[in-house]
Design a protein around this motif. Structure first.
Motif: not given
Length: 364
Positions: A73-82
């Motif tokens: 959900q929210g920013i955690f809906a899309t896997p990846g690195e930040h």
């Protein structure tokens, strides 16, 4: 996973007190008093809360792939690195000797996130989470928060010798309480917290936030052996005014560290209230589930004359982020304008406007 289906977010989960604006005005007065007192004494403006930093570190947050729908959900809906930057601190609004043992804070800023923004954070691409090393807030609601802060504002930057003596006494009383299964958030807030190593602690949002379609609290758990071996480790704070800054620096230079960002979903609005921030949500009913990993490579977390400039330029607020992670409850609503007041005061007094970085490369 939770034992029951998570509660879906709806604006009706919040209840605004009839005197909330009056309470907010009182909080602003206390914040302003702390800011004016410390800026005049130091000749430099510091934060009205969590003024003293013990370390600032740059890292990478990796959002997990294949999360269950409720957690994607929210920013955690899309896997990846930040890219991310964390700040470890003590909760007081003045710069105190570390022998005055108070709760520790950890503010996490996640960079380059997408999504509709919360009011007041338009134009930024960052998401802030502010956490403390305890699962519940020291005050149940905004009115209690205001009362506590008013008391603290009257002793800001005063009576440091008395505070040291009181802190030592409160630590003994708190330890006695814990020996029989008790605990006092009031004693801890007044200086009775254990002088534990900041890097071994688990940090909690304490207050709830929207988690996309749901409601949650978040926490940052140390997981690398270099960190978990420090859990519960007592720091020698005797005649070491910056002991915590020293031990954080030593460990991060040598080892770096890794944490898991975990989410606890709300499954029962009565047992897990939105408007009472002092209630610990039962982990047996809804355990924390890992949604991302934060990795910090070995680095210098504090260099006098360099890191302090970075600290001046940074600002953290639970209201800096995406709408999908809107802070919930009266305590959080009260923190919106007060945190903005603190940031604006610092920027104006220091002649160094605070800003939200687009990348770590922008930081000093």
């Amino acid at each position: 996973m939770p034992s029951k289906p998570p509660v879906r977010y709806d604006p009706s989960v919040e209840t605004v007190a009839s005197d909330e604006q009056e309470t907010l005005a009182g909080l602003k007065d206390s914040f302003r008093e702390i800011l004016e007192t410390t800026s005049q004494d130091y000749g430099h403006a510091v934060r009205a809360v969590h003024a003293k930093a013990h370390g600032i570190a740059r890292g990478m947050l990796t959002i997990s792939a294949d999360l269950p729908h409720e957690f994607a959900q929210g920013i955690f809906a899309t896997p990846g690195e930040h890219e991310a930057i964390l700040r470890i601190s003590t909760n007081a609004g003045d710069i105190l000797d570390d022998s005055i043992s108070l709760p520790r804070g950890l503010a996490l800023k996640i960079l380059d996130v997408a999504g509709a923004r919360l009011p007041g954070s338009d134009g930024a691409t960052t998401q802030d989470f502010i956490m403390v090393n305890g699962p519940a807030f020291a005050a149940a609601d905004a009115k209690a928060f205001s009362k506590n802060l008013k008391l603290l504002s009257k002793t800001t930057d005063k009576f440091e010798g008395v505070k040291k003596a009181m802190s030592a006494t409160f630590r003994v009383v708190e330890a006695a309480l814990e020996a029989v299964g008790g605990q006092s958030s009031t004693l801890q807030t007044l200086g009775g917290a254990k002088p534990v190593h900041p890097l071994g602690e688990t940090y909690y949002s304490q207050t709830p936030l929207r988690y996309g379609d749901y409601i949650a609290k978040i926490a940052l758990f140390p997981v690398s052996p270099s960190l978990t071996r420090l859990t519960g480790d007592m720091v020698d704070i005797t005649a070491r005014p910056d002991a915590l800054r020293e031990v954080v620096r030593e460990e991060l230079i040598e080892h770096g560290g890794a944490w898991e960002l975990r989410v606890q979903l709300n499954t029962d609005l009565e047992a897990m209230p939105i408007e009472d921030a002092s209630v610990v949500w039962d982990e047996a009913e809804s355990p924390f589930v890992t949604v991302a990993t934060l990795t910090v490579e070995p680095q210098i977390s504090w260099e006098q004359g360099v890191t302090d400039r970075t600290d001046d330029a940074l600002v953290y607020s639970i209201w800096n982020g995406v709408s999908a992670h809107q802070p919930l409850g009266g305590v959080n609503r009260a923190r919106k304008d007060t945190y903005a007041l603190s940031a604006n005061f610092r920027g104006k007094f220091n002649g160094c406007p605070v800003h939200q970085p687009a990348s770590l490369a922008e930081l000093a």
